[in-house]
Design a protein around this motif. Structure first.
Motif, PDB file in Angstrom:
ATOM      1  N   SER A  23       0.833  -1.209   0.000  1.00  0.00           N
ATOM      2  CA  SER A  23       0.000   0.000   0.000  1.00  0.00           C
ATOM      3  C   SER A  23       0.866   1.257   0.000  1.00  0.00           C
ATOM      4  O   SER A  23       0.539   2.250  -0.650  1.00  0.00           O
ATOM      5  CB  SER A  23      -0.970  -0.004   1.177  1.00  0.00           C
ATOM      6  OG  SER A  23      -0.276   0.116   2.399  1.00  0.00           O
ATOM      7  N   PRO A  60      -2.398   5.083   0.704  1.00  0.00           N
ATOM      8  CA  PRO A  60      -2.230   3.865   1.503  1.00  0.00           C
ATOM      9  C   PRO A  60      -3.230   3.752   2.644  1.00  0.00           C
ATOM     10  O   PRO A  60      -3.642   2.650   2.994  1.00  0.00           O
ATOM     11  CB  PRO A  60      -0.808   3.953   2.054  1.00  0.00           C
ATOM     12  CG  PRO A  60      -0.212   5.162   1.527  1.00  0.00           C
ATOM     13  CD  PRO A  60      -1.202   5.885   0.705  1.00  0.00           C
ATOM     14  N   ASN A  64      -5.415   0.497   2.953  1.00  0.00           N
ATOM     15  CA  ASN A  64      -5.342  -0.256   4.208  1.00  0.00           C
ATOM     16  C   ASN A  64      -6.706  -0.379   4.869  1.00  0.00           C
ATOM     17  O   ASN A  64      -7.064  -1.440   5.373  1.00  0.00           O
ATOM     18  CB  ASN A  64      -4.365   0.400   5.181  1.00  0.00           C
ATOM     19  CG  ASN A  64      -2.933   0.220   4.776  1.00  0.00           C
ATOM     20  OD1 ASN A  64      -2.607  -0.650   3.973  1.00  0.00           O
ATOM     21  ND2 ASN A  64      -2.067   1.052   5.322  1.00  0.00           N
TER      22      ASN A  64
END
Length: 99
Positions: A23, A60, A64
């Protein structure tokens, strides 16, 4: 960045060590692309670096969050976890404004 660190710790706890790395790589690639595009626009110029820097952490974080809530099926309430860092940032901003 704080939320990403917590998410990566959660990945390590469940044995998914590389999810956080992938990520972050996606965030870096988006940052490079946005930096290249925005800094080249004369009206945006160096402010494009700020936008790409923010995207470096937002991408990210979103990836996530999707992986944690949908794939791992672990509820992660954002507002419940965000109010303390928000208040700390607000306090620091007020102190800097006063100074």
């Amino acid at each position: 960045l704080g939320f990403i660190q917590i998410q990566n710790s959660l990945y390590q706890g469940v044995g998914k060590f590389y999810w956080g790395t992938f990520s972050m790589v996606a965030g870096i690639l988006v940052r490079i692309l946005l930096n290249y595009i925005f800094v080249g626009i004369p009206e945006v110029n160096i402010l494009g670096g700020v936008v790409s820097h923010m995207a470096n952490f937002i991408v990210p974080f979103i990836i996530n969050h999707i992986l944690i809530t949908r794939v791992l099926k672990y509820p992660m309430p954002l507002l419940k976890n965000a109010w303390k860092p928000f208040l700390a940032s607000l306090g620091m901003g007020i102190v800097l404004f006063v100074l």
